[in-house]
Design a protein around this motif. Sequence first.
Motif, mmCIF file in Angstrom:
data_model
loop_
_atom_site.group_PDB
_atom_site.id
_atom_site.type_symbol
_atom_site.label_atom_id
_atom_site.label_comp_id
_atom_site.label_asym_id
_atom_site.label_seq_id
_atom_site.Cartn_x
_atom_site.Cartn_y
_atom_site.Cartn_z
ATOM 1 N N MET A 109 19.671 27.958 -9.474
ATOM 2 C CA MET A 109 18.651 28.801 -10.095
ATOM 3 C C MET A 109 19.137 30.240 -10.071
ATOM 4 N N THR A 110 19.012 30.922 -11.206
ATOM 5 C CA THR A 110 19.438 32.308 -11.322
ATOM 6 C C THR A 110 18.321 33.126 -11.944
ATOM 7 N N VAL A 111 18.079 34.308 -11.394
ATOM 8 C CA VAL A 111 17.043 35.209 -11.905
ATOM 9 C C VAL A 111 17.713 36.463 -12.454
ATOM 10 N N TYR A 112 17.423 36.762 -13.729
ATOM 11 C CA TYR A 112 18.020 37.909 -14.406
ATOM 12 C C TYR A 112 16.957 38.965 -14.704
ATOM 13 N N ILE A 167 21.911 39.998 -12.712
ATOM 14 C CA ILE A 167 21.442 39.000 -11.752
ATOM 15 C C ILE A 167 20.836 39.705 -10.540
ATOM 16 N N ILE A 168 19.595 39.370 -10.216
ATOM 17 C CA ILE A 168 18.951 39.940 -9.030
ATOM 18 C C ILE A 168 18.602 38.875 -7.992
ATOM 19 N N GLY A 169 18.746 37.613 -8.356
ATOM 20 C CA GLY A 169 18.464 36.545 -7.412
ATOM 21 C C GLY A 169 19.142 35.261 -7.845
ATOM 22 N N LYS A 225 11.174 45.987 -10.548
ATOM 23 C CA LYS A 225 9.915 45.765 -11.245
ATOM 24 C C LYS A 225 10.210 45.594 -12.730
ATOM 25 N N GLY A 226 9.602 44.609 -13.335
ATOM 26 C CA GLY A 226 9.793 44.432 -14.765
ATOM 27 C C GLY A 226 9.986 42.977 -15.158
ATOM 28 N N GLU A 227 10.415 42.774 -16.402
ATOM 29 C CA GLU A 227 10.595 41.437 -16.946
ATOM 30 C C GLU A 227 11.760 40.731 -16.257
ATOM 31 N N ILE A 228 11.625 39.414 -16.090
ATOM 32 C CA ILE A 228 12.705 38.609 -15.554
ATOM 33 C C ILE A 228 12.887 37.351 -16.392
#
Length: 210
Positions: free
Chosen positions: A144-147, A153-155, A184-187
């Motif tokens: 799992m990747t969070v952009y 990439i932040i997570g 803070k913001g869209e992911i």
Amino acid sequence: MKTKLVAYGIVFLLFSACIDDYNGGDGDEPYKGPLTETNYLYSEDLRTSFLEEEIVELDEEIAELKDIIANGQADETTEERLEEAEAEKEANTLEIDAIASYREQVFKITPVPPRPPCPKPRSCSDWLEIIQVTPPVAFKGFRMTVYTANQEIIGETSGELQALEGSGGLLNSIELKWDTQGYKGEIFVKTIAEDQDGFPIESFITSSID
């Protein structure tokens, strides 16, 4: 259709995962940390959100195709695509039902079910509290990747799948690490689950961190 094959494949996997054959995941030790409503995410909740969004888009396409046919403007390609879209919708619906049935089994056993996933509602401030993701044991791999909105990439998940203690052999667990606690913001969240044959099953959703 590839989408249909993926959907029916996951339905089979979810119901054929046998606890007696469970090998405890790829890790050496099960995750023993405490679970809370907000510190872990059930991976198939994200998959369900993805499939539901796909169904919404398919419904719109089906309605447009039917209008074209009703107006006498259809060709052979239009008819074929309508059949494909309806089959994809049916496959997605069946997969959602299978996921829901498996989820019910899991959270009869697991003492602390997670809250509904952050994609519902789309804005959620609890993303940064999530430190574990729990996929079904039917999958031999999971990422799992969070952009961010800028594709940074932040997570992302780290390490190997491990048995989730207290899940009755139905779930594995993998650590989710964050590179920032101030975003803070869209992911954009992308997951890739690998079935027992090595076939990747990809899902993605958009959300936000307030």
